[in-house]
Design a protein around this motif. Structure first.
Motif, PDB file in Angstrom:
ATOM      1  N   LEU A   1       0.840  -1.197   0.000  1.00  0.00           N
ATOM      2  CA  LEU A   1       0.000   0.000   0.000  1.00  0.00           C
ATOM      3  C   LEU A   1       0.876   1.248   0.000  1.00  0.00           C
ATOM      4  O   LEU A   1       0.686   2.158  -0.804  1.00  0.00           O
ATOM      5  CB  LEU A   1      -0.926   0.019   1.224  1.00  0.00           C
ATOM      6  CG  LEU A   1      -1.738   1.295   1.439  1.00  0.00           C
ATOM      7  CD1 LEU A   1      -2.749   1.487   0.309  1.00  0.00           C
ATOM      8  CD2 LEU A   1      -2.424   1.265   2.785  1.00  0.00           C
ATOM      9  N   ALA A   2       1.849   1.290   0.877  1.00  0.00           N
ATOM     10  CA  ALA A   2       2.721   2.459   0.999  1.00  0.00           C
ATOM     11  C   ALA A   2       3.470   2.738  -0.299  1.00  0.00           C
ATOM     12  O   ALA A   2       3.754   3.894  -0.619  1.00  0.00           O
ATOM     13  CB  ALA A   2       3.699   2.268   2.152  1.00  0.00           C
ATOM     14  N   ALA A   3       3.782   1.720  -1.076  1.00  0.00           N
ATOM     15  CA  ALA A   3       4.539   1.891  -2.317  1.00  0.00           C
ATOM     16  C   ALA A   3       3.797   2.747  -3.342  1.00  0.00           C
ATOM     17  O   ALA A   3       4.425   3.328  -4.229  1.00  0.00           O
ATOM     18  CB  ALA A   3       4.878   0.525  -2.915  1.00  0.00           C
ATOM     19  N   PHE A   4       2.474   2.849  -3.234  1.00  0.00           N
ATOM     20  CA  PHE A   4       1.694   3.655  -4.172  1.00  0.00           C
ATOM     21  C   PHE A   4       1.732   5.143  -3.832  1.00  0.00           C
ATOM     22  O   PHE A   4       1.351   5.973  -4.637  1.00  0.00           O
ATOM     23  CB  PHE A   4       0.226   3.192  -4.192  1.00  0.00           C
ATOM     24  CG  PHE A   4       0.025   1.874  -4.853  1.00  0.00           C
ATOM     25  CD1 PHE A   4      -0.034   1.771  -6.237  1.00  0.00           C
ATOM     26  CD2 PHE A   4      -0.102   0.717  -4.090  1.00  0.00           C
ATOM     27  CE1 PHE A   4      -0.216   0.555  -6.852  1.00  0.00           C
ATOM     28  CE2 PHE A   4      -0.291  -0.507  -4.705  1.00  0.00           C
ATOM     29  CZ  PHE A   4      -0.338  -0.592  -6.083  1.00  0.00           C
ATOM     30  N   PHE A   5       2.168   5.476  -2.616  1.00  0.00           N
ATOM     31  CA  PHE A   5       2.084   6.848  -2.130  1.00  0.00           C
ATOM     32  C   PHE A   5       3.451   7.517  -2.082  1.00  0.00           C
ATOM     33  O   PHE A   5       4.455   6.904  -1.709  1.00  0.00           O
ATOM     34  CB  PHE A   5       1.463   6.871  -0.722  1.00  0.00           C
ATOM     35  CG  PHE A   5      -0.004   6.570  -0.721  1.00  0.00           C
ATOM     36  CD1 PHE A   5      -0.936   7.599  -0.802  1.00  0.00           C
ATOM     37  CD2 PHE A   5      -0.461   5.265  -0.647  1.00  0.00           C
ATOM     38  CE1 PHE A   5      -2.292   7.332  -0.816  1.00  0.00           C
ATOM     39  CE2 PHE A   5      -1.819   4.983  -0.659  1.00  0.00           C
ATOM     40  CZ  PHE A   5      -2.734   6.019  -0.750  1.00  0.00           C
ATOM     41  N   ASP A   7       0.345   8.136   9.293  1.00  0.00           N
ATOM     42  CA  ASP A   7      -0.952   7.961   9.952  1.00  0.00           C
ATOM     43  C   ASP A   7      -1.912   7.155   9.080  1.00  0.00           C
ATOM     44  O   ASP A   7      -2.732   6.387   9.593  1.00  0.00           O
ATOM     45  CB  ASP A   7      -1.566   9.307  10.302  1.00  0.00           C
ATOM     46  CG  ASP A   7      -0.771  10.054  11.364  1.00  0.00           C
ATOM     47  OD1 ASP A   7       0.117   9.441  12.003  1.00  0.00           O
ATOM     48  OD2 ASP A   7      -1.018  11.261  11.544  1.00  0.00           O
ATOM     49  N   LEU A   8      -1.818   7.320   7.762  1.00  0.00           N
ATOM     50  CA  LEU A   8      -2.647   6.537   6.837  1.00  0.00           C
ATOM     51  C   LEU A   8      -2.298   5.051   6.962  1.00  0.00           C
ATOM     52  O   LEU A   8      -3.185   4.200   7.041  1.00  0.00           O
ATOM     53  CB  LEU A   8      -2.448   7.020   5.407  1.00  0.00           C
ATOM     54  CG  LEU A   8      -3.133   6.210   4.313  1.00  0.00           C
ATOM     55  CD1 LEU A   8      -4.643   6.217   4.480  1.00  0.00           C
ATOM     56  CD2 LEU A   8      -2.737   6.739   2.945  1.00  0.00           C
ATOM     57  N   ILE A   9      -1.013   4.740   7.016  1.00  0.00           N
ATOM     58  CA  ILE A   9      -0.584   3.341   7.152  1.00  0.00           C
ATOM     59  C   ILE A   9      -1.018   2.789   8.506  1.00  0.00           C
ATOM     60  O   ILE A   9      -1.479   1.651   8.605  1.00  0.00           O
ATOM     61  CB  ILE A   9       0.946   3.217   6.950  1.00  0.00           C
ATOM     62  CG1 ILE A   9       1.340   3.678   5.535  1.00  0.00           C
ATOM     63  CG2 ILE A   9       1.426   1.794   7.217  1.00  0.00           C
ATOM     64  CD1 ILE A   9       0.626   2.964   4.406  1.00  0.00           C
ATOM     65  N   ALA A  10      -0.911   3.588   9.555  1.00  0.00           N
ATOM     66  CA  ALA A  10      -1.359   3.137  10.887  1.00  0.00           C
ATOM     67  C   ALA A  10      -2.856   2.853  10.887  1.00  0.00           C
ATOM     68  O   ALA A  10      -3.308   1.858  11.472  1.00  0.00           O
ATOM     69  CB  ALA A  10      -1.006   4.187  11.945  1.00  0.00           C
ATOM     70  N   LYS A  36       3.617   8.792  -8.067  1.00  0.00           N
ATOM     71  CA  LYS A  36       2.992   8.275  -6.844  1.00  0.00           C
ATOM     72  C   LYS A  36       1.915   9.239  -6.371  1.00  0.00           C
ATOM     73  O   LYS A  36       1.912  10.416  -6.712  1.00  0.00           O
ATOM     74  CB  LYS A  36       4.047   8.085  -5.753  1.00  0.00           C
ATOM     75  CG  LYS A  36       5.080   7.039  -6.146  1.00  0.00           C
ATOM     76  CD  LYS A  36       5.945   6.696  -4.984  1.00  0.00           C
ATOM     77  CE  LYS A  36       6.914   5.616  -5.429  1.00  0.00           C
ATOM     78  NZ  LYS A  36       7.082   4.596  -4.436  1.00  0.00           N
ATOM     79  N   ILE A  37       1.000   8.736  -5.543  1.00  0.00           N
ATOM     80  CA  ILE A  37      -0.084   9.556  -5.019  1.00  0.00           C
ATOM     81  C   ILE A  37       0.491  10.531  -3.995  1.00  0.00           C
ATOM     82  O   ILE A  37       1.084  10.115  -3.003  1.00  0.00           O
ATOM     83  CB  ILE A  37      -1.179   8.683  -4.369  1.00  0.00           C
ATOM     84  CG1 ILE A  37      -1.749   7.705  -5.395  1.00  0.00           C
ATOM     85  CG2 ILE A  37      -2.280   9.565  -3.759  1.00  0.00           C
ATOM     86  CD1 ILE A  37      -2.599   6.597  -4.779  1.00  0.00           C
ATOM     87  N   ILE A  38       0.295  11.824  -4.237  1.00  0.00           N
ATOM     88  CA  ILE A  38       0.735  12.865  -3.302  1.00  0.00           C
ATOM     89  C   ILE A  38      -0.440  13.368  -2.468  1.00  0.00           C
ATOM     90  O   ILE A  38      -0.267  13.830  -1.349  1.00  0.00           O
ATOM     91  CB  ILE A  38       1.446  14.027  -4.037  1.00  0.00           C
ATOM     92  CG1 ILE A  38       2.036  15.043  -3.053  1.00  0.00           C
ATOM     93  CG2 ILE A  38       0.502  14.723  -5.019  1.00  0.00           C
ATOM     94  CD1 ILE A  38       3.216  14.564  -2.280  1.00  0.00           C
ATOM     95  N   ALA A  39      -1.649  13.271  -3.026  1.00  0.00           N
ATOM     96  CA  ALA A  39      -2.848  13.709  -2.298  1.00  0.00           C
ATOM     97  C   ALA A  39      -4.023  12.830  -2.703  1.00  0.00           C
ATOM     98  O   ALA A  39      -4.174  12.486  -3.875  1.00  0.00           O
ATOM     99  CB  ALA A  39      -3.158  15.171  -2.590  1.00  0.00           C
ATOM    100  N   ARG A  84       6.162   9.927  -0.400  1.00  0.00           N
ATOM    101  CA  ARG A  84       6.505  10.033   1.036  1.00  0.00           C
ATOM    102  C   ARG A  84       5.841  11.233   1.713  1.00  0.00           C
ATOM    103  O   ARG A  84       5.653  11.244   2.920  1.00  0.00           O
ATOM    104  CB  ARG A  84       8.012  10.046   1.243  1.00  0.00           C
ATOM    105  CG  ARG A  84       8.686  11.305   0.743  1.00  0.00           C
ATOM    106  CD  ARG A  84      10.192  11.283   0.955  1.00  0.00           C
ATOM    107  NE  ARG A  84      10.803  12.471   0.434  1.00  0.00           N
ATOM    108  CZ  ARG A  84      11.133  12.671  -0.839  1.00  0.00           C
ATOM    109  NH1 ARG A  84      10.905  11.719  -1.723  1.00  0.00           N
ATOM    110  NH2 ARG A  84      11.682  13.798  -1.228  1.00  0.00           N
ATOM    111  N   ASP A  85       5.476  12.266   0.927  1.00  0.00           N
ATOM    112  CA  ASP A  85       4.826  13.457   1.477  1.00  0.00           C
ATOM    113  C   ASP A  85       3.306  13.438   1.294  1.00  0.00           C
ATOM    114  O   ASP A  85       2.650  14.471   1.453  1.00  0.00           O
ATOM    115  CB  ASP A  85       5.392  14.716   0.813  1.00  0.00           C
ATOM    116  CG  ASP A  85       6.876  14.900   1.088  1.00  0.00           C
ATOM    117  OD1 ASP A  85       7.328  14.512   2.188  1.00  0.00           O
ATOM    118  OD2 ASP A  85       7.586  15.420   0.205  1.00  0.00           O
TER     119      ASP A  85
END
Length: 134
Positions: free
Chosen positions: A7-11, A35-38, A101-104, A13-14
């Protein structure tokens, strides 16, 4: 429901995820990537499974709009909802990309009607669910 690293790989870092006010989060949420990953990790504890059906997509430049139907099956009881019960939402999600990657991401989640809270259930399903994902 897979590994959170995927999941994190799509986003980016900011990245920032904004969930506008809805039935489960009446004040909405704004989460940076950690916080999204948590929240996703906590969601994995609450849901036995979930399914996303993409209904429509529109892209323009570095932005994508999605119309999605989401179904999640509770793994545990929450408030007056029981384990095994399905939650459903129709979602409009707006994604903005930077560096591929997704920034927002902004979500407009429209949940199907939830059962009313049972007396003494700490504010009902909405508050229990929101507290669990905070």
């Amino acid at each position: 429901m897979g590994p959170l690293e995927e999941l994190a790989a799509f986003f980016h870092r900011d990245a920032v995820h904004t969930q506008l006010p809805n039935a489960l989060f009446p004040d909405g949420t704004v989460r940076p990537l950690p916080d999204l990953i948590a929240a996703a990790r906590q969601g994995q504890k609450l849901l036995a499974d979930q399914h996303f059906e993409v209904i429509n997509t529109v892209a323009s430049g570095a932005q994508v709009a999605l119309e999605v139907t989401w179904t999640g099956t509770l793994a545990v009881s929450l408030g007056d909802l029981t384990a095994g019960q399905a939650l459903r939402a129709r979602i409009a999600a707006f994604l903005e990309f930077r560096d591929g990657k997704i920034i927002a991401q902004r979500n407009h989640d429209c949940y199907e009607r939830l059962s009313p809270a049972a007396p003494g259930e700490n504010g009902g399903v909405r508050n229990v669910f929101a507290r669990e994902l905070s």
